[in-house]
Each structure stands twice: as structure tokens, then as C-alpha cells.
Design a protein around this motif. Structure first.
Motif, PDB file in Angstrom:
ATOM      1  N   LEU A 196       0.850  -1.189   0.000  1.00 22.46           N
ATOM      2  CA  LEU A 196       0.000   0.000   0.000  1.00 22.46           C
ATOM      3  C   LEU A 196       0.886   1.240   0.000  1.00 22.46           C
ATOM      4  O   LEU A 196       1.861   1.306   0.771  1.00 22.46           O
ATOM      5  CB  LEU A 196      -0.871   0.012   1.253  1.00 22.46           C
ATOM      6  CG  LEU A 196      -2.267  -0.585   1.151  1.00 22.46           C
ATOM      7  CD1 LEU A 196      -2.940  -0.545   2.525  1.00 22.46           C
ATOM      8  CD2 LEU A 196      -3.123   0.117   0.116  1.00 22.46           C
ATOM      9  N   GLY A 197       0.555   2.172  -0.854  1.00 24.93           N
ATOM     10  CA  GLY A 197       1.327   3.410  -0.929  1.00 24.93           C
ATOM     11  C   GLY A 197       2.746   3.194  -1.443  1.00 24.93           C
ATOM     12  O   GLY A 197       3.579   4.084  -1.344  1.00 24.93           O
ATOM     13  N   HIS A 198       3.008   1.996  -1.993  1.00 25.62           N
ATOM     14  CA  HIS A 198       4.362   1.649  -2.494  1.00 25.62           C
ATOM     15  C   HIS A 198       5.422   1.755  -1.407  1.00 25.62           C
ATOM     16  O   HIS A 198       6.591   1.977  -1.697  1.00 25.62           O
ATOM     17  CB  HIS A 198       4.748   2.502  -3.713  1.00 25.62           C
ATOM     18  CG  HIS A 198       3.783   2.347  -4.842  1.00 25.62           C
ATOM     19  ND1 HIS A 198       3.511   1.136  -5.418  1.00 25.62           N
ATOM     20  CD2 HIS A 198       2.998   3.249  -5.482  1.00 25.62           C
ATOM     21  CE1 HIS A 198       2.598   1.294  -6.365  1.00 25.62           C
ATOM     22  NE2 HIS A 198       2.274   2.566  -6.426  1.00 25.62           N
ATOM     23  N   ASP A 199       5.008   1.593  -0.152  1.00 25.37           N
ATOM     24  CA  ASP A 199       5.960   1.676   0.961  1.00 25.37           C
ATOM     25  C   ASP A 199       6.088   0.282   1.586  1.00 25.37           C
ATOM     26  O   ASP A 199       5.105  -0.245   2.130  1.00 25.37           O
ATOM     27  CB  ASP A 199       5.433   2.685   1.994  1.00 25.37           C
ATOM     28  CG  ASP A 199       6.384   2.838   3.178  1.00 25.37           C
ATOM     29  OD1 ASP A 199       7.286   1.994   3.349  1.00 25.37           O
ATOM     30  OD2 ASP A 199       6.197   3.812   3.937  1.00 25.37           O
ATOM     31  N   PRO A 200       7.279  -0.328   1.518  1.00 23.27           N
ATOM     32  CA  PRO A 200       7.453  -1.688   2.042  1.00 23.27           C
ATOM     33  C   PRO A 200       7.101  -1.824   3.522  1.00 23.27           C
ATOM     34  O   PRO A 200       6.909  -2.941   4.014  1.00 23.27           O
ATOM     35  CB  PRO A 200       8.939  -1.989   1.814  1.00 23.27           C
ATOM     36  CG  PRO A 200       9.380  -1.030   0.774  1.00 23.27           C
ATOM     37  CD  PRO A 200       8.509   0.188   0.906  1.00 23.27           C
ATOM     38  N   ALA A 201       6.988  -0.702   4.237  1.00 23.50           N
ATOM     39  CA  ALA A 201       6.587  -0.770   5.648  1.00 23.50           C
ATOM     40  C   ALA A 201       5.086  -1.048   5.763  1.00 23.50           C
ATOM     41  O   ALA A 201       4.611  -1.445   6.830  1.00 23.50           O
ATOM     42  CB  ALA A 201       6.919   0.543   6.353  1.00 23.50           C
ATOM     43  N   ASN A 202       4.337  -0.840   4.689  1.00 18.12           N
ATOM     44  CA  ASN A 202       2.875  -1.001   4.739  1.00 18.12           C
ATOM     45  C   ASN A 202       2.454  -2.416   4.360  1.00 18.12           C
ATOM     46  O   ASN A 202       3.219  -3.171   3.760  1.00 18.12           O
ATOM     47  CB  ASN A 202       2.203  -0.014   3.788  1.00 18.12           C
ATOM     48  CG  ASN A 202       2.357   1.420   4.268  1.00 18.12           C
ATOM     49  OD1 ASN A 202       2.566   1.652   5.461  1.00 18.12           O
ATOM     50  ND2 ASN A 202       2.271   2.365   3.355  1.00 18.12           N
ATOM     51  N   GLU A 203       1.192  -2.736   4.672  1.00 21.82           N
ATOM     52  CA  GLU A 203       0.692  -4.078   4.370  1.00 21.82           C
ATOM     53  C   GLU A 203       0.593  -4.302   2.858  1.00 21.82           C
ATOM     54  O   GLU A 203       0.613  -3.355   2.066  1.00 21.82           O
ATOM     55  CB  GLU A 203      -0.664  -4.303   5.048  1.00 21.82           C
ATOM     56  CG  GLU A 203      -1.840  -3.675   4.378  1.00 21.82           C
ATOM     57  CD  GLU A 203      -3.123  -3.792   5.210  1.00 21.82           C
ATOM     58  OE1 GLU A 203      -3.637  -2.738   5.633  1.00 21.82           O
ATOM     59  OE2 GLU A 203      -3.622  -4.905   5.426  1.00 21.82           O
ATOM     60  N   HIS A 204       0.453  -5.567   2.488  1.00 20.80           N
ATOM     61  CA  HIS A 204       0.339  -5.901   1.075  1.00 20.80           C
ATOM     62  C   HIS A 204      -1.043  -5.537   0.535  1.00 20.80           C
ATOM     63  O   HIS A 204      -2.049  -5.664   1.230  1.00 20.80           O
ATOM     64  CB  HIS A 204       0.596  -7.389   0.847  1.00 20.80           C
ATOM     65  CG  HIS A 204       2.051  -7.742   0.868  1.00 20.80           C
ATOM     66  ND1 HIS A 204       2.605  -8.570   1.817  1.00 20.80           N
ATOM     67  CD2 HIS A 204       3.071  -7.351   0.058  1.00 20.80           C
ATOM     68  CE1 HIS A 204       3.902  -8.691   1.580  1.00 20.80           C
ATOM     69  NE2 HIS A 204       4.211  -7.952   0.526  1.00 20.80           N
ATOM     70  N   GLU A 205      -1.013  -5.129  -0.716  1.00 23.77           N
ATOM     71  CA  GLU A 205      -2.228  -4.731  -1.424  1.00 23.77           C
ATOM     72  C   GLU A 205      -2.378  -5.616  -2.655  1.00 23.77           C
ATOM     73  O   GLU A 205      -1.383  -5.971  -3.289  1.00 23.77           O
ATOM     74  CB  GLU A 205      -2.057  -3.262  -1.869  1.00 23.77           C
ATOM     75  CG  GLU A 205      -3.158  -2.769  -2.769  1.00 23.77           C
ATOM     76  CD  GLU A 205      -2.828  -1.429  -3.431  1.00 23.77           C
ATOM     77  OE1 GLU A 205      -1.660  -0.983  -3.394  1.00 23.77           O
ATOM     78  OE2 GLU A 205      -3.750  -0.847  -4.005  1.00 23.77           O
TER      79      GLU A 205
END
Ligand SMILES: CC(C)(COP(=O)(O)OP(=O)(O)OC[C@H]1O[C@@H](n2cnc3c(N)ncnc32)[C@H](O)[C@@H]1OP(=O)(O)O)[C@@H](O)C(=O)NCCC(=O)NCCS
Length: 175
Positions: free
Chosen positions: A83-92
Motif C-alpha cells: 500500500l502506498g508503495h511503501d514496504p513498511a505497509n501491508e500488502h495490497e
């Protein structure tokens, strides 16, 4: 790079060979209605392919092209990304289809396979999906996948409907 198979589709990691098919898909205003709101330019398609190839190298997953087994045509595309192309965020998880292939279950079929990849191979604990609040067709794919609406959130500067599903829930609906 992982090719995935379903009953009717082959999901191939996006590459330069897919340029013509991706142009047809992403230059279609009907496809873009609830995404960017305007057709993608040839330069944007080329830049997207390059960007996505970089993500395949970095993460081992990104966007696949959906190739129809019966015809060999590129009929859609879908992704597992952050999510948001940020590896810290969950998968989308995400999807799009050429309008002449809507109404056949292709998006849901590809979505189930991409979700299995995320849960079984990446061991992701949960998957989210986002769509424009009026994008009923996409929300229905989310619901068919077993996802639940969790609320509206702001992503990429837009208020979007967010759906998600955890690994245990996916295992029970996909059994
Ligand atoms: C979102 C999108 C991929 C959904 O496409 P879709 O064709 O409605 O979804 P599916 O491929 O899963 O097909 C499901 C439909 O096919 C029907 N169907 C027909 N044959 C079927 C079969 N063999 N198996 C399953 N479903 C079948 C289902 O009943 C369902 O129709 P319904 O929604 O009227 O009940 C498509 O609308 C699209 O590409 N939109 C533009 C891009 C976009 O907005 N992407 C999402 C961004 S968030």
C-alpha cells in the motif's frame, strides 16, 4: 520471476513483450475511469513497465499481465504490492481487465490466485485492496474474494474504500 496459472489465465510478470497489450488496456478511458481518470500515455506505459520490472527484481513480486489461455491475448493485469508503495505497509492486491472481458469471472479468478501467492508464498498476514468509493465492480471482486470493508482511508491523496482479509479468513473461504 513467478508465473501463476488459473483455469483460464496465465499470469506473467510484466515485461517489455507486453507493451502493446498494456497500451490497449491502460489507454482505455473505461478502464481508467476510477483509477487515474484519464488514458495512460505511451510514455507512461513504458515508464510503468520499467518501474514494475525494478520491483520484480527488488521484491520478487509486483504486477502480472493476465494472458488468456484460449487466445494468447493480454486481457488484464493485477498486482501484489505494498500500500502506498511503501514496504513498511501491508500488502495490497489489485486488478484491471479489458472491458470486452468483463463479466466472465476473470478478475476474481486471477485475484484468488494472486491472493494464494501472497498468503502461501509470501506468508503475508493480511491483504488489503482499495478502490474509488463508486467503483462497484471492483468492490464486488473484493467481496467475492472474501474481503471485508474496513472503512474509507486516504491513499495517493484520494479518499478510497478499503477492504481487507487475513490469512485465516482466506484459508477458510478458499477451502
Ligand atoms: C474491476 C473489474 C476488473 C471487475 O471486472 P468484472 O468482470 O466485473 O469481475 P470478474 O472478472 O470477477 O467477473 C465477475 C462477473 O462475471 C460474472 N461471471 C460470468 N461468468 C463467470 C464465471 N465463469 N465465473 C465467475 N463469474 C462469472 C459474475 O457473475 C460477475 O458478474 P456480476 O458482477 O454482474 O455479478 C473491471 O470492472 C475493471 O477492469 N474495471 C476497470 C479497472 C478498475 O477499476 N480496476 C480496479 C481498480 S480498484
Amino acid at each position: 520471476m513467478t508465473i501463476l496459472h488459473t483455469a483460464r489465465l496465465r499470469l506473467e510478470p510484466i515485461c517489455l513483450d507486453h507493451y502493446a497489450g498494456l497500451r490497449l488496456l491502460n489507454a482505455d478511458p473505461v478502464v481508467q475511469r476510477y483509477i487515474s481518470g484519464r488514458p495512460e500515455t505511451p510514455e507512461e506505459t513504458s515508464a510503468m513497465i520499467e518501474r514494475v520490472q525494478g520491483r520484480w527484481k527488488q521484491f520478487g513480486y509486483s504486477w502480472w499481465s493476465f494472458i488468456e489461455e484460449d487466445t494468447g491475448e493480454l486481457v488484464g493485469a493485477g498486482c501484489i504490492q505494498h500500500l502506498g508503495h511503501d514496504p513498511a505497509n501491508e500488502h495490497e492486491i489489485g486488478w484491471r481487465l479489458r472491458p470486452d472481458r468483463w463479466g466472465r469471472g476473470y478478475a476474481s479468478e486471477a485475484a484468488r490466485r494472486m491472493a494464494s501467492f501472497a498468503f502461501d508464498d509470501l506468508k503475508t498476514p493480511s491483504l488489503a485492496a482499495i478502490c474509488h468509493p463508486e467503483n462497484a465492480n471492483s468492490a464486488k471482486v473484493m467481496q467475492r474474494l472474501g474481503m471485508r470493508y474496513r472503512g474509507d482511508e486516504v491513499w495517493h491523496g484520494q479518499t478510497v474504500a478499503v477492504y481487507d482479509i487475513g490469512a485465516a479468513a482466506f484459508a477458510s473461504v478458499s477451502r
